[in-house]
Design a protein around this motif. Structure first.
Motif, mmCIF file in Angstrom:
data_model
loop_
_atom_site.group_PDB
_atom_site.id
_atom_site.type_symbol
_atom_site.label_atom_id
_atom_site.label_comp_id
_atom_site.label_asym_id
_atom_site.label_seq_id
_atom_site.Cartn_x
_atom_site.Cartn_y
_atom_site.Cartn_z
ATOM 1 N N GLU A 74 19.314 11.292 5.301
ATOM 2 C CA GLU A 74 18.777 12.111 6.376
ATOM 3 C C GLU A 74 18.588 13.518 5.829
ATOM 4 O O GLU A 74 19.558 14.176 5.441
ATOM 5 C CB GLU A 74 19.701 12.111 7.595
ATOM 6 C CG GLU A 74 19.849 10.733 8.233
ATOM 7 C CD GLU A 74 20.614 10.768 9.541
ATOM 8 O OE1 GLU A 74 20.943 11.882 10.014
ATOM 9 O OE2 GLU A 74 20.880 9.683 10.092
ATOM 10 N N VAL A 75 17.344 13.966 5.804
ATOM 11 C CA VAL A 75 17.016 15.220 5.137
ATOM 12 C C VAL A 75 16.339 16.165 6.123
ATOM 13 O O VAL A 75 15.437 15.764 6.863
ATOM 14 C CB VAL A 75 16.088 14.981 3.931
ATOM 15 C CG1 VAL A 75 15.690 16.301 3.281
ATOM 16 C CG2 VAL A 75 16.770 14.070 2.915
ATOM 17 N N THR A 76 16.769 17.422 6.114
ATOM 18 C CA THR A 76 16.127 18.476 6.896
ATOM 19 C C THR A 76 15.466 19.461 5.938
ATOM 20 O O THR A 76 16.136 20.027 5.058
ATOM 21 C CB THR A 76 17.149 19.220 7.779
ATOM 22 O OG1 THR A 76 17.733 18.292 8.705
ATOM 23 C CG2 THR A 76 16.477 20.338 8.553
ATOM 24 N N ILE A 77 14.187 19.653 6.099
ATOM 25 C CA ILE A 77 13.483 20.648 5.296
ATOM 26 C C ILE A 77 13.976 22.031 5.723
ATOM 27 O O ILE A 77 14.002 22.344 6.919
ATOM 28 C CB ILE A 77 11.960 20.563 5.505
ATOM 29 C CG1 ILE A 77 11.430 19.150 5.221
ATOM 30 C CG2 ILE A 77 11.234 21.596 4.659
ATOM 31 C CD1 ILE A 77 11.449 18.737 3.784
ATOM 32 N N PRO A 78 14.375 22.880 4.794
ATOM 33 C CA PRO A 78 14.846 24.214 5.191
ATOM 34 C C PRO A 78 13.709 25.078 5.709
ATOM 35 O O PRO A 78 12.551 24.927 5.298
ATOM 36 C CB PRO A 78 15.425 24.778 3.880
ATOM 37 C CG PRO A 78 14.702 24.045 2.800
ATOM 38 C CD PRO A 78 14.429 22.662 3.336
ATOM 39 N N THR A 79 14.036 25.993 6.616
ATOM 40 C CA THR A 79 13.026 26.941 7.114
ATOM 41 C C THR A 79 12.756 28.054 6.106
ATOM 42 O O THR A 79 11.646 28.577 6.035
ATOM 43 C CB THR A 79 13.465 27.573 8.439
ATOM 44 O OG1 THR A 79 14.714 28.256 8.238
ATOM 45 C CG2 THR A 79 13.644 26.510 9.517
ATOM 46 N N HIS A 80 13.799 28.391 5.321
ATOM 47 C CA HIS A 80 13.682 29.443 4.322
ATOM 48 C C HIS A 80 14.446 29.057 3.060
ATOM 49 O O HIS A 80 15.456 28.356 3.132
ATOM 50 C CB HIS A 80 14.242 30.779 4.843
ATOM 51 C CG HIS A 80 13.446 31.374 5.946
ATOM 52 N ND1 HIS A 80 13.511 30.896 7.260
ATOM 53 C CD2 HIS A 80 12.553 32.414 5.946
ATOM 54 C CE1 HIS A 80 12.696 31.631 8.015
ATOM 55 N NE2 HIS A 80 12.114 32.550 7.251
ATOM 56 N N ILE A 81 13.951 29.483 1.935
ATOM 57 C CA ILE A 81 14.674 29.387 0.667
ATOM 58 C C ILE A 81 14.653 30.764 0.032
ATOM 59 O O ILE A 81 13.576 31.361 -0.140
ATOM 60 C CB ILE A 81 14.032 28.350 -0.282
ATOM 61 C CG1 ILE A 81 14.165 26.932 0.306
ATOM 62 C CG2 ILE A 81 14.683 28.402 -1.657
ATOM 63 C CD1 ILE A 81 13.531 25.853 -0.556
ATOM 64 N N ASN A 82 15.840 31.283 -0.267
ATOM 65 C CA ASN A 82 15.953 32.653 -0.802
ATOM 66 C C ASN A 82 15.210 33.659 0.070
ATOM 67 O O ASN A 82 14.504 34.540 -0.427
ATOM 68 C CB ASN A 82 15.439 32.718 -2.239
ATOM 69 C CG ASN A 82 16.499 32.269 -3.238
ATOM 70 O OD1 ASN A 82 17.680 32.192 -2.910
ATOM 71 N ND2 ASN A 82 16.073 31.963 -4.455
ATOM 72 N N ASN A 83 15.385 33.486 1.384
ATOM 73 C CA ASN A 83 14.811 34.384 2.387
ATOM 74 C C ASN A 83 13.284 34.352 2.456
ATOM 75 O O ASN A 83 12.679 35.202 3.128
ATOM 76 C CB ASN A 83 15.272 35.831 2.158
ATOM 77 C CG ASN A 83 16.769 35.985 2.328
ATOM 78 O OD1 ASN A 83 17.360 35.433 3.254
ATOM 79 N ND2 ASN A 83 17.398 36.740 1.424
ATOM 80 N N LEU A 84 12.668 33.353 1.818
ATOM 81 C CA LEU A 84 11.224 33.195 1.903
ATOM 82 C C LEU A 84 10.894 31.994 2.778
ATOM 83 O O LEU A 84 11.556 30.957 2.687
ATOM 84 C CB LEU A 84 10.620 32.998 0.506
ATOM 85 C CG LEU A 84 10.836 34.120 -0.496
ATOM 86 C CD1 LEU A 84 10.247 33.732 -1.851
ATOM 87 C CD2 LEU A 84 10.237 35.429 0.001
ATOM 88 N N PRO A 85 9.884 32.078 3.644
ATOM 89 C CA PRO A 85 9.570 30.976 4.554
ATOM 90 C C PRO A 85 8.992 29.773 3.814
ATOM 91 O O PRO A 85 8.138 29.915 2.941
ATOM 92 C CB PRO A 85 8.535 31.585 5.504
ATOM 93 C CG PRO A 85 7.897 32.682 4.704
ATOM 94 C CD PRO A 85 8.980 33.237 3.828
ATOM 95 N N VAL A 86 9.466 28.589 4.184
ATOM 96 C CA VAL A 86 8.949 27.348 3.605
ATOM 97 C C VAL A 86 7.736 26.922 4.423
ATOM 98 O O VAL A 86 7.836 26.677 5.623
ATOM 99 C CB VAL A 86 10.019 26.243 3.608
ATOM 100 C CG1 VAL A 86 9.464 24.951 3.015
ATOM 101 C CG2 VAL A 86 11.255 26.697 2.823
ATOM 102 N N LYS A 87 6.570 26.829 3.764
ATOM 103 C CA LYS A 87 5.313 26.586 4.472
ATOM 104 C C LYS A 87 4.677 25.233 4.172
ATOM 105 O O LYS A 87 3.958 24.690 5.007
ATOM 106 C CB LYS A 87 4.300 27.696 4.113
ATOM 107 C CG LYS A 87 4.643 29.059 4.663
ATOM 108 C CD LYS A 87 4.516 29.094 6.174
ATOM 109 C CE LYS A 87 4.693 30.481 6.723
ATOM 110 N NZ LYS A 87 4.524 30.529 8.203
ATOM 111 N N ILE A 88 4.913 24.695 2.976
ATOM 112 C CA ILE A 88 4.187 23.497 2.559
ATOM 113 C C ILE A 88 5.149 22.465 1.985
ATOM 114 O O ILE A 88 6.030 22.802 1.187
ATOM 115 C CB ILE A 88 3.121 23.839 1.491
ATOM 116 C CG1 ILE A 88 2.079 24.804 2.073
ATOM 117 C CG2 ILE A 88 2.432 22.575 0.982
ATOM 118 C CD1 ILE A 88 1.090 25.309 1.045
#
Length: 226
Positions: A74-88
């Motif tokens: 069960e995997v959740t895509i993070p909203t941010h990585i290193n304070n940068l927004p995950v878009k794609i």
């Protein structure tokens, strides 16, 4: 080039440290873009690996997922990585990941690229947020345990092989925004009927299997592949 075996996913080879090419189980004709004969897919080289994620930074400090490196079902895509927004969610980022059963996508994501979840044979649960505007070809192809999918309201094109080979897929919800359904998009599924809300939608003749009841503009058509 060295050849390594990957559990439940076939064979891959390392390419001069600039990416990975993944091959499906049937490599009789690896260049043929069909879910029965896996396309040869080059995965771009990640610029950063952090924890379970390989990612690259694009478009003025936005993040694109390149590959999931973890082992969770069960995997959740993070909203941010290193304070940068995950878009794609990038091309083939989960392709052939046999352990995946559930994926949670946050509403920061705007694009799912081609073959992102293809051949995830145990994937059975996915919710696609309305922030998504584009889903690439073969994105969910051959996800054999996927039962239902709802295409979000900003998507205008269902590309070729989007859900082709999802043999247990029964329920598909399409928004009125969809104006194109490509070749083999829902072929070899368990769909018996589907509603096309936009009567002007261009539909490839191979989009559905013969016998599927397609409702367009309140008229039911028994689909026949010609």
């Amino acid at each position: 080039m060295s050849h390594l075996e990957v559990s439940h996913s076939g064979e891959y080879e390392v390419l001069h440290n600039d990416g990975v090419k993944y091959y499906g189980r049937n490599t009789t004709n690896p260049e043929e873009p069909d879910y029965h004969v896996a396309q040869k897919i080059e995965i771009e080289s990640p610029s950063v690996i952090l924890g379970d994620w390989s990612y690259s930074v694009i478009n003025n400090n936005e993040v694109k997922i390149v590959r999931y490196e973890g082992l969770d079902s069960e995997v959740t895509i993070p909203t941010h990585i290193n304070n940068l927004p995950v878009k794609i969610i990038g091309k083939s980022s989960f392709n052939t990941y046999a352990l995946l059963r559930k994926i949670t996508i946050p509403d920061t994501i705007t694009k799912i690229e081609e073959f992102a979840f293809s051949n995830c044979e145990n994937l059975s649960e996915i919710n696609i947020p309305n922030s998504i505007v584009s889903i690439g070809k073969g994105a969910f192809g051959n996800c054999k345990n996927l039962v239902s999918i709802a295409i979000p309201s900003q998507v205008t094109r269902i590309e070729e092989m989007t859900c082709g080979g999802c043999k247990n897929l029964k329920n598909v919800s399409l928004p009125s925004s969809v104006s194109y359904i490509g070749a083999l998009a829902f072929s070899t599924c368990s769909i018996t009927g589907i509603i096309i809300p936009n009567p002007n939608t261009q539909i490839d003749p191979s989009s559905f299997d013969s016998g599927v009841k397609v409702m367009i503009n309140s008229q039911i058509i028994d689909w026949v592949i010609t």
